[in-house]
Scaffold this motif. Structure first.
Motif, PDB file in Angstrom:
ATOM      1  N   PRO A  30      -4.022 -10.529  13.813  1.00 61.04           N
ATOM      2  CA  PRO A  30      -4.433  -9.271  14.437  1.00 61.04           C
ATOM      3  C   PRO A  30      -4.745  -8.187  13.413  1.00 61.04           C
ATOM      4  O   PRO A  30      -4.433  -8.317  12.230  1.00 61.04           O
ATOM      5  CB  PRO A  30      -3.227  -8.891  15.291  1.00 61.04           C
ATOM      6  CG  PRO A  30      -2.076  -9.632  14.734  1.00 61.04           C
ATOM      7  CD  PRO A  30      -2.617 -10.861  14.086  1.00 61.04           C
ATOM      8  N   ASN A  31      -5.331  -7.134  13.889  1.00 65.24           N
ATOM      9  CA  ASN A  31      -5.646  -5.969  13.084  1.00 65.24           C
ATOM     10  C   ASN A  31      -4.375  -5.468  12.392  1.00 65.24           C
ATOM     11  O   ASN A  31      -3.331  -5.362  13.016  1.00 65.24           O
ATOM     12  CB  ASN A  31      -6.212  -4.889  14.028  1.00 65.24           C
ATOM     13  CG  ASN A  31      -6.899  -3.787  13.270  1.00 65.24           C
ATOM     14  OD1 ASN A  31      -7.361  -3.990  12.154  1.00 65.24           O
ATOM     15  ND2 ASN A  31      -6.947  -2.613  13.870  1.00 65.24           N
ATOM     16  N   GLY A  32      -4.476  -5.200  11.108  1.00 69.05           N
ATOM     17  CA  GLY A  32      -3.333  -4.671  10.374  1.00 69.05           C
ATOM     18  C   GLY A  32      -2.368  -5.714   9.845  1.00 69.05           C
ATOM     19  O   GLY A  32      -1.361  -5.366   9.220  1.00 69.05           O
ATOM     20  N   ALA A  33      -2.673  -6.984  10.055  1.00 71.21           N
ATOM     21  CA  ALA A  33      -1.748  -8.057   9.639  1.00 71.21           C
ATOM     22  C   ALA A  33      -1.662  -8.197   8.121  1.00 71.21           C
ATOM     23  O   ALA A  33      -0.658  -8.679   7.588  1.00 71.21           O
ATOM     24  CB  ALA A  33      -2.185  -9.389  10.255  1.00 71.21           C
ATOM     25  N   GLY A  34      -2.730  -7.771   7.433  1.00 75.52           N
ATOM     26  CA  GLY A  34      -2.751  -7.905   5.973  1.00 75.52           C
ATOM     27  C   GLY A  34      -3.814  -8.875   5.471  1.00 75.52           C
ATOM     28  O   GLY A  34      -3.792  -9.288   4.309  1.00 75.52           O
ATOM     29  N   LYS A  35      -4.779  -9.184   6.322  1.00 76.04           N
ATOM     30  CA  LYS A  35      -5.812 -10.157   5.950  1.00 76.04           C
ATOM     31  C   LYS A  35      -6.681  -9.630   4.802  1.00 76.04           C
ATOM     32  O   LYS A  35      -6.916 -10.330   3.818  1.00 76.04           O
ATOM     33  CB  LYS A  35      -6.697 -10.485   7.169  1.00 76.04           C
ATOM     34  CG  LYS A  35      -5.908 -11.002   8.369  1.00 76.04           C
ATOM     35  CD  LYS A  35      -6.816 -11.361   9.540  1.00 76.04           C
ATOM     36  CE  LYS A  35      -7.614 -10.189  10.100  1.00 76.04           C
ATOM     37  NZ  LYS A  35      -6.748  -9.105  10.675  1.00 76.04           N
ATOM     38  N   THR A  36      -7.167  -8.397   4.964  1.00 78.17           N
ATOM     39  CA  THR A  36      -8.029  -7.831   3.920  1.00 78.17           C
ATOM     40  C   THR A  36      -7.254  -7.662   2.621  1.00 78.17           C
ATOM     41  O   THR A  36      -7.762  -7.958   1.536  1.00 78.17           O
ATOM     42  CB  THR A  36      -8.611  -6.482   4.401  1.00 78.17           C
ATOM     43  OG1 THR A  36      -9.483  -6.738   5.512  1.00 78.17           O
ATOM     44  CG2 THR A  36      -9.404  -5.796   3.309  1.00 78.17           C
ATOM     45  N   THR A  37      -6.010  -7.216   2.730  1.00 77.58           N
ATOM     46  CA  THR A  37      -5.182  -7.061   1.524  1.00 77.58           C
ATOM     47  C   THR A  37      -5.034  -8.414   0.813  1.00 77.58           C
ATOM     48  O   THR A  37      -5.110  -8.482  -0.417  1.00 77.58           O
ATOM     49  CB  THR A  37      -3.802  -6.487   1.900  1.00 77.58           C
ATOM     50  OG1 THR A  37      -3.988  -5.255   2.600  1.00 77.58           O
ATOM     51  CG2 THR A  37      -2.961  -6.235   0.662  1.00 77.58           C
ATOM     52  N   HIS A  88       0.873  -1.173   0.000  1.00 81.38           N
ATOM     53  CA  HIS A  88       0.000   0.000   0.000  1.00 81.38           C
ATOM     54  C   HIS A  88       0.906   1.218   0.000  1.00 81.38           C
ATOM     55  O   HIS A  88       1.755   1.360   0.883  1.00 81.38           O
ATOM     56  CB  HIS A  88      -0.881   0.035   1.251  1.00 81.38           C
ATOM     57  CG  HIS A  88      -2.022  -0.925   1.200  1.00 81.38           C
ATOM     58  ND1 HIS A  88      -3.102  -0.764   0.366  1.00 81.38           N
ATOM     59  CD2 HIS A  88      -2.252  -2.070   1.874  1.00 81.38           C
ATOM     60  CE1 HIS A  88      -3.959  -1.749   0.541  1.00 81.38           C
ATOM     61  NE2 HIS A  88      -3.465  -2.563   1.446  1.00 81.38           N
ATOM     62  N   GLU A  89       0.702   2.074  -0.984  1.00 81.42           N
ATOM     63  CA  GLU A  89       1.522   3.294  -1.076  1.00 81.42           C
ATOM     64  C   GLU A  89       3.007   2.999  -0.907  1.00 81.42           C
ATOM     65  O   GLU A  89       3.700   3.631  -0.123  1.00 81.42           O
ATOM     66  CB  GLU A  89       1.025   4.329  -0.056  1.00 81.42           C
ATOM     67  CG  GLU A  89      -0.338   4.880  -0.468  1.00 81.42           C
ATOM     68  CD  GLU A  89      -1.107   5.511   0.690  1.00 81.42           C
ATOM     69  OE1 GLU A  89      -0.520   5.651   1.765  1.00 81.42           O
ATOM     70  OE2 GLU A  89      -2.275   5.860   0.479  1.00 81.42           O
ATOM     71  N   VAL A 103       3.136  -4.731   2.484  1.00 84.78           N
ATOM     72  CA  VAL A 103       2.385  -5.229   3.644  1.00 84.78           C
ATOM     73  C   VAL A 103       2.179  -6.748   3.599  1.00 84.78           C
ATOM     74  O   VAL A 103       1.870  -7.352   4.612  1.00 84.78           O
ATOM     75  CB  VAL A 103       1.032  -4.502   3.825  1.00 84.78           C
ATOM     76  CG1 VAL A 103       1.252  -3.015   4.067  1.00 84.78           C
ATOM     77  CG2 VAL A 103       0.107  -4.713   2.641  1.00 84.78           C
TER      78      VAL A 103
HETATM   79  N1  ADP Z   1      -5.770   1.876   1.545  1.00 85.98           N
HETATM   80  C1  ADP Z   1      -4.667   1.774   2.273  1.00 85.98           C
HETATM   81  N2  ADP Z   1      -3.697   2.722   2.202  1.00 85.98           N
HETATM   82  C2  ADP Z   1      -2.570   2.612   2.919  1.00 85.98           C
HETATM   83  N3  ADP Z   1      -2.296   1.603   3.763  1.00 85.98           N
HETATM   84  C3  ADP Z   1      -3.210   0.640   3.880  1.00 85.98           C
HETATM   85  C4  ADP Z   1      -4.438   0.672   3.147  1.00 85.98           C
HETATM   86  N4  ADP Z   1      -5.170  -0.422   3.469  1.00 85.98           N
HETATM   87  C5  ADP Z   1      -4.422  -1.106   4.360  1.00 85.98           C
HETATM   88  N5  ADP Z   1      -3.252  -0.482   4.618  1.00 85.98           N
HETATM   89  C6  ADP Z   1      -2.211  -0.960   5.526  1.00 85.98           C
HETATM   90  O1  ADP Z   1      -1.836  -2.272   5.124  1.00 85.98           O
HETATM   91  C7  ADP Z   1      -1.660  -3.096   6.271  1.00 85.98           C
HETATM   92  C8  ADP Z   1      -2.564  -4.289   6.183  1.00 85.98           C
HETATM   93  O2  ADP Z   1      -3.907  -3.862   6.227  1.00 85.98           O
HETATM   94  P1  ADP Z   1      -5.142  -4.864   6.080  1.00 85.98           P
HETATM   95  O3  ADP Z   1      -4.896  -5.768   4.944  1.00 85.98           O
HETATM   96  O4  ADP Z   1      -6.372  -4.038   6.058  1.00 85.98           O
HETATM   97  O5  ADP Z   1      -5.044  -5.686   7.447  1.00 85.98           O
HETATM   98  P2  ADP Z   1      -6.146  -6.523   8.250  1.00 85.98           P
HETATM   99  O6  ADP Z   1      -7.279  -6.781   7.332  1.00 85.98           O
HETATM  100  O7  ADP Z   1      -5.424  -7.762   8.672  1.00 85.98           O
HETATM  101  O8  ADP Z   1      -6.546  -5.705   9.421  1.00 85.98           O
HETATM  102  C9  ADP Z   1      -1.900  -2.220   7.486  1.00 85.98           C
HETATM  103  O9  ADP Z   1      -0.659  -1.748   7.939  1.00 85.98           O
HETATM  104  C10 ADP Z   1      -2.718  -1.083   6.924  1.00 85.98           C
HETATM  105  O10 ADP Z   1      -2.512   0.077   7.663  1.00 85.98           O
END
Ligand code: ADP
Ligand code: MG
Length: 235
Positions: free
Chosen positions: A38-45, A14-15, A19
């Motif tokens: 945990p939150n921020g691990a990269g699951k959604t990504t 991301h940017e 991640v």
């Molecule tokens: N749109 C975005 N822009 C910048 N950073 C992002 C964005 N979405 C997620 N991140 C960063 O990427 C990392 C993984 O995020 P994410 O995949 O949402 O984790 P999770 O779903 O496990 O909580 C985090 O550090 C988050 O801050």
């Protein structure tokens, strides 16, 4: 079991900040794989890469032996990959019926879509005329799942289905997810908190800071590792 759907050594950023540092996951038809962390691990990504809505920097995406790396979301959807995004994929101002009606773009008729949806989630039939935003959280997730099922998915990607829902409701939703898998769908479920999904998962992977730290059967060792991971976290 051979994998129907596979992420192989995926890196994503991301940017320009990486991640995901080489995530590999495989899901067979009929299998439920839980991706926890945990939150921020990269699951959604990870799910976004899997659905083609976020680009991978490197690595591969394979579906049924086909290399779909770099494919557009539309093409992945057409190939059977269905993402139910975090926070309920429904249109709150539309009725249940109209939320389902939108899925006729898949080529199925309204009657077919409603039949499948209402058979699996009878409560939706009783709420057919109700605005989706006024459904309970659990019912909204049922509607989101029903919309997903209307695409006749081969692969179902679920992002934090349990968010904000009572444990009893979550348990019932996951029973439905297990049933969907039994019909041959490959299911990849992301959750921050594990309890409900571990009950139905065939395998689980623990993602920490963009790396899979552990992968295997959801046994005591994995549960212990998860509780250690969350111990002392504010949630
Ligand atoms: N749109 C975005 N822009 C910048 N950073 C992002 C964005 N979405 C997620 N991140 C960063 O990427 C990392 C993984 O995020 P994410 O995949 O949402 O984790 P999770 O779903 O496990 O909580 C985090 O550090 C988050 O801050
Ligand atoms: Mg997330």
């Amino acid at each position: 079991m051979s994998a129907l759907f596979e992420l192989r050594d995926v890196r994503a950023a991301h940017e320009r900040i990486t991640v995901l540092h080489g995530v590999s996951l495989a899901v067979a038809a009929g299998e439920v794989v839980a991706l926890l962390g945990p939150n921020g691990a990269g699951k959604t990504t990870t799910l976004h890469v899997a659905a083609g809505v976020h680009p991978a920097e490197s690595g591969r995406l394979l579906l049924g032996g086909r290399d779909l790396t770099g494919a557009r979301p539309r093409d992945l959807a057409r190939a059977g990959v269905c993402l139910i995004p975090e926070g309920r994929g429904v249109f709150p101002n539309l009725s249940v019926r109209d939320n389902l009606l939108m899925m006729t773009f898949t080529g199925r008729t309204r009657a077919e879509i409603e039949e499948v949806a209402f058979a699996r989630f009878p409560v939706l039939a009783r709420r057919a005329g109700q605005t989706a935003g006024t459904l309970s959280g659990g019912e909204q997730q049922m509607l989101a799942l029903a919309r997903g099922l209307a695409t006749d998915p081969a692969v179902l990607l679920l992002d934090e289905l349990s968010m904000g829902l009572a444990p009893l409701v979550v348990g019932r939703l996951y029973e439905q997810v297990a049933e969907i898998a039994r019909q041959g769908v490959a299911v990849l479920v992301v959750e921050q908190f594990a309890a409900a999904v571990l009950g139905i998962a065939d395998r689980a992977a623990v993602l920490v800071r963009g790396r899979i730290e552990r992968q295997g059967h959801p046994d005591d060792g994995l549960r212990a590792e998860l509780s250690a991971l969350y111990l002392g976290s504010p949630t």
